[in-house]
Design an enzyme around this catalytic site. Structure first.
Site, PDB file in Angstrom:
ATOM      1  N   GLU A 216      43.569 -59.029  24.998  1.00  0.00           N
ATOM      2  CA  GLU A 216      44.747 -59.788  25.498  1.00  0.00           C
ATOM      3  C   GLU A 216      44.274 -59.285  26.987  1.00  0.00           C
ATOM      4  OE1 GLU A 216      46.616 -62.213  24.596  1.00  0.00           O
ATOM      5  OE2 GLU A 216      45.956 -61.961  22.172  1.00  0.00           O
ATOM      6  N   CYS A 250      51.069 -60.720  33.344  1.00  0.00           N
ATOM      7  CA  CYS A 250      49.600 -61.114  33.000  1.00  0.00           C
ATOM      8  C   CYS A 250      49.494 -62.706  33.476  1.00  0.00           C
ATOM      9  CB  CYS A 250      49.012 -60.648  31.652  1.00  0.00           C
ATOM     10  SG  CYS A 250      50.101 -61.251  30.539  1.00  0.00           S
TER      11      CYS A 250
HETATM   12  P1  NAD Z   1      44.224 -51.109  32.003  1.00  0.00           P
HETATM   13  O1  NAD Z   1      43.189 -52.089  31.265  1.00  0.00           O
HETATM   14  O2  NAD Z   1      44.132 -50.485  32.924  1.00  0.00           O
HETATM   15  O3  NAD Z   1      45.085 -50.372  30.949  1.00  0.00           O
HETATM   16  C1  NAD Z   1      45.402 -50.762  29.761  1.00  0.00           C
HETATM   17  C2  NAD Z   1      45.670 -49.899  28.565  1.00  0.00           C
HETATM   18  O4  NAD Z   1      43.951 -49.333  28.575  1.00  0.00           O
HETATM   19  C3  NAD Z   1      46.252 -48.362  28.930  1.00  0.00           C
HETATM   20  O5  NAD Z   1      46.987 -48.202  27.763  1.00  0.00           O
HETATM   21  C4  NAD Z   1      44.909 -47.349  29.252  1.00  0.00           C
HETATM   22  O6  NAD Z   1      45.224 -46.264  28.709  1.00  0.00           O
HETATM   23  C5  NAD Z   1      43.941 -47.952  28.216  1.00  0.00           C
HETATM   24  N1  NAD Z   1      42.574 -47.834  28.659  1.00  0.00           N
HETATM   25  C6  NAD Z   1      42.225 -47.382  29.965  1.00  0.00           C
HETATM   26  N2  NAD Z   1      40.798 -46.838  29.999  1.00  0.00           N
HETATM   27  C7  NAD Z   1      40.477 -47.197  28.706  1.00  0.00           C
HETATM   28  C8  NAD Z   1      39.185 -47.335  28.067  1.00  0.00           C
HETATM   29  N3  NAD Z   1      38.276 -46.751  28.599  1.00  0.00           N
HETATM   30  N4  NAD Z   1      39.138 -47.792  26.653  1.00  0.00           N
HETATM   31  C9  NAD Z   1      40.337 -48.004  26.047  1.00  0.00           C
HETATM   32  N5  NAD Z   1      41.492 -48.212  26.876  1.00  0.00           N
HETATM   33  C10 NAD Z   1      41.590 -47.762  27.947  1.00  0.00           C
HETATM   34  O7  NAD Z   1      45.549 -52.278  32.281  1.00  0.00           O
HETATM   35  P2  NAD Z   1      47.034 -52.187  33.201  1.00  0.00           P
HETATM   36  O8  NAD Z   1      46.729 -51.660  34.416  1.00  0.00           O
HETATM   37  O9  NAD Z   1      47.734 -51.073  32.209  1.00  0.00           O
HETATM   38  O10 NAD Z   1      47.627 -53.410  33.021  1.00  0.00           O
HETATM   39  C11 NAD Z   1      47.399 -54.634  33.712  1.00  0.00           C
HETATM   40  C12 NAD Z   1      46.335 -55.561  33.121  1.00  0.00           C
HETATM   41  O11 NAD Z   1      46.639 -55.909  31.854  1.00  0.00           O
HETATM   42  C13 NAD Z   1      46.241 -56.689  34.149  1.00  0.00           C
HETATM   43  O12 NAD Z   1      44.821 -57.117  34.052  1.00  0.00           O
HETATM   44  C14 NAD Z   1      47.044 -57.813  33.349  1.00  0.00           C
HETATM   45  O13 NAD Z   1      46.648 -59.197  33.279  1.00  0.00           O
HETATM   46  C15 NAD Z   1      46.594 -57.095  31.784  1.00  0.00           C
HETATM   47  N6  NAD Z   1      47.799 -57.764  30.854  1.00  0.00           N
HETATM   48  C16 NAD Z   1      47.204 -58.594  29.937  1.00  0.00           C
HETATM   49  C17 NAD Z   1      48.235 -59.228  29.264  1.00  0.00           C
HETATM   50  C18 NAD Z   1      48.016 -60.300  28.017  1.00  0.00           C
HETATM   51  O14 NAD Z   1      48.921 -60.427  27.144  1.00  0.00           O
HETATM   52  N7  NAD Z   1      46.930 -60.851  28.227  1.00  0.00           N
HETATM   53  C19 NAD Z   1      49.803 -58.808  29.329  1.00  0.00           C
HETATM   54  C20 NAD Z   1      49.941 -57.545  30.105  1.00  0.00           C
HETATM   55  C21 NAD Z   1      49.008 -57.231  31.035  1.00  0.00           C
END
Ligand code: NAD
Length: 470
Positions: A216, A250
């Site tokens: 997502e 998002c």
């Molecule tokens: P992010 O990708 O930085 O982090 C999300 C999660 O991933 C965190 O729990 C983090 O600890 C983990 N993470 C970090 N590095 C990782 C790795 N190498 N491997 C696995 N996991 C890792 O995102 P964010 O800044 O927390 O959230 C914002 C982003 O999320 C935006 O791009 C937004 O559009 C997206 N988002 C999407 C949805 C959806 O439903 N499609 C919903 C909310 C947010």
């Protein structure tokens, strides 16, 4: 499944969840009871969760928290509980006529242990809605909430530890390093919510285990304003979608496409929305802060670069509304930003709305289609034929026509991106299916017509073979 490749620190937790699942798979009664206890405990802790989210953001609208992270989770639990018996029931399917009188059915099996990685922007919703789906489908769950909302993640961990035995649901707290280890565990399914760049890493980490992933992700979601649609209505709805959670959504509309003559009235209506709904924006408890200084600086840099490159920047109601210490980033419209600046390339994820002028709806379609497939598309139009044309021409994760955000809130609609905005779906029945194996079963009868189709292929067998390929 082979667990030898898993990193040692989280592996025992996964092994414990898997062993418990292998010993006793949650049946209907167990799942219903789990979800009922989760509902009760969640309701009891909702105020603490709202307070924790406020503290993590610095300031977060309590009403928006109640709706987007409270109501949504309660609604999902209720939806699953009231439909679960029906969803779990095997579905009879017609066997193909040449196999009659045999029969066929689809059974819905739990997968085993599901991993869930959640982001910070809706830290409760995006952790618990997938968890509710996974529990409803009969799985055990390992959850990794975001490190950027530490207080909320702590309350979530306590809540889940209170409701579930530690061999049914486990919460792992930690930073990106822990998250990377987590993504490399050999889960039976992994649902990740977060950014597209991290989504790529998650898929790569899951690949050696062949762990199926639901991603997502994010991206730039356009809003198209078609000729003839009331501009004030569109501006208010786009502003409302953009300013929810201060744009840290998002599916927030990322930018708007409109014709040159609509620009001035749109700006006036957007400004009007901001002044009416946030009379004292800097102090307003209804306007959420940016999660941390890094994100605030990132947003400021997007605007600064666009301004340096000739864009016009309008801060609403005025520049004094920004409060860098409280991380209040005032709503900002950006006009004529060059296409290759970061503002027009990256997902904005904050209360900044670029206005892109195009000559027609077809030009807007071409603009959208020349870019990565968005998570959401918003089209404002009262012309049904033209709306159908837009729906037929653009590929997006989901669409709201004449509003923003709300396709995400429909229990009967799947939620998920496409291409760089994600893969797979969840919410309601779609979540149940994502976390289930749809087991196809063919049941042979005592007498089978297939016995006529055995070698030596002479006489009747020869005739049947020819008849079937006539
Ligand atoms: P992010 O990708 O930085 O982090 C999300 C999660 O991933 C965190 O729990 C983090 O600890 C983990 N993470 C970090 N590095 C990782 C790795 N190498 N491997 C696995 N996991 C890792 O995102 P964010 O800044 O927390 O959230 C914002 C982003 O999320 C935006 O791009 C937004 O559009 C997206 N988002 C999407 C949805 C959806 O439903 N499609 C919903 C909310 C947010």
């Amino acid at each position: 499944m082979d667990t030898a490749t898993a990193p040692p620190s989280l592996n025992p937790t996964l092994a414990k969840l898997r062993e418990a699942w292998n010993t006793r798979r949650p049946d209907y009664a167990q799942r219903m009871d789990d979800l009922a206890r989760l509902r009760a405990a969640f309701k009891q802790r909702l105020s603490s969760l709202i307070d924790a989210m406020s503290a993590d953001f610095g300031r977060r609208s309590a009403h928006e928290s109640r709706l987007t992270d409270g109501m949504t989770v309660l609604h999902e639990i209720d939806l699953v509980r009231s439909n679960l018996r029906r969803w779990m029931r095997p579905r009879a399917r017609q066997a193909d006529w040449i196999f009659l009188p045999a029969s066929a059915e689809i059974r819905y099996q739990a997968l085993g242990v599901v991993g869930i990685i959640a982001p910070w922007n809706y830290p409760v919703n995006l952790a618990l809605i997938p968890l509710v789906s996974a529990i409803g489908a009969g799985n055990h769950v390992m959850l990794k909430p975001s490190e950027f909302t530490p207080r909320t993640s702590q309350v979530l961990a306590e809540l889940l530890a209170e409701v579930f035995p530690s061999d049914r649901v486990a919460t792992v707290l930690g930073d990106a390093g822990v998250a990377a280890e987590f993504a490399a565990l050999p889960f039976d399914h992994l649902l990740f919510t977060g950014s597209t760049p991290v989504g790529r890493k998650v898929m790569a980490a899951a690949a050696p285990n062949l762990t199926p992933v639901t991603l997502e992700l994010g991206g730039k979601s356009p809003a198209i304003l078609a000729p003839g649609y009331p501009i004030a209505v569109a501006a208010a709805r786009i502003a409302s979608g953009k300013l929810l959670n201060a744009g840290q959504t998002c599916i927030a509309p990322d930018y708007v496409l409109l014709r040159p003559q609509e620009r001035a009235p749109f700006i006036a209506a957007f400004r009007d929305y901001v002044t009416r709904h946030y009379p004292n924006l800097r102090e307003s408890s209804d306007y959420t802060s940016i999660i941390n200084a890094r994100q605030y600086t990132r947003l400021q840099a997007l605007v600064d670069e666009a301004a340096r490159r000739g864009a016009q920047v309008l801060t609403l109601p005025d520049a004094a509304a920004h409060d860098i210490d409280a991380r209040v980033f005032a709503p900002t419209l950006v006009l004529d930003a060059p296409d290759d600046c970061r503002l027009m390339q990256d997902e904005i994820f904050g209360p900044i709305l670029p206005i892109v002028t195009v000559e027609s709806v077809d030009a807007a379609i071409a603009y959208v289609n020349a870019r990565p497939r968005p998570l959401a598309l918003y089209h404002f139009d009262n012309d049904r034929g033209r709306t159908r044309h837009v729906l037929d021409s653009c590929v997006a994760g989901g669409v709201s026509v004449n509003d923003c955000i709300y396709h995400n809130a429909q229990s009967e609609l799947p939620f998920g991106g496409v291409g760089p905005s994600g893969m797979g779906h969840y919410h309601g029945h779609h979540g149940f299916l994502t976390f289930s194996k749809q087991l196809p079963v063919f049941r042979q009868t005592r007498w089978t017509s297939l016995s006529l189709l055995r070698p030596p292929y002479r006489g009747l067998a020869d005739f049947i073979t020819r008849f079937l390929t006539r």
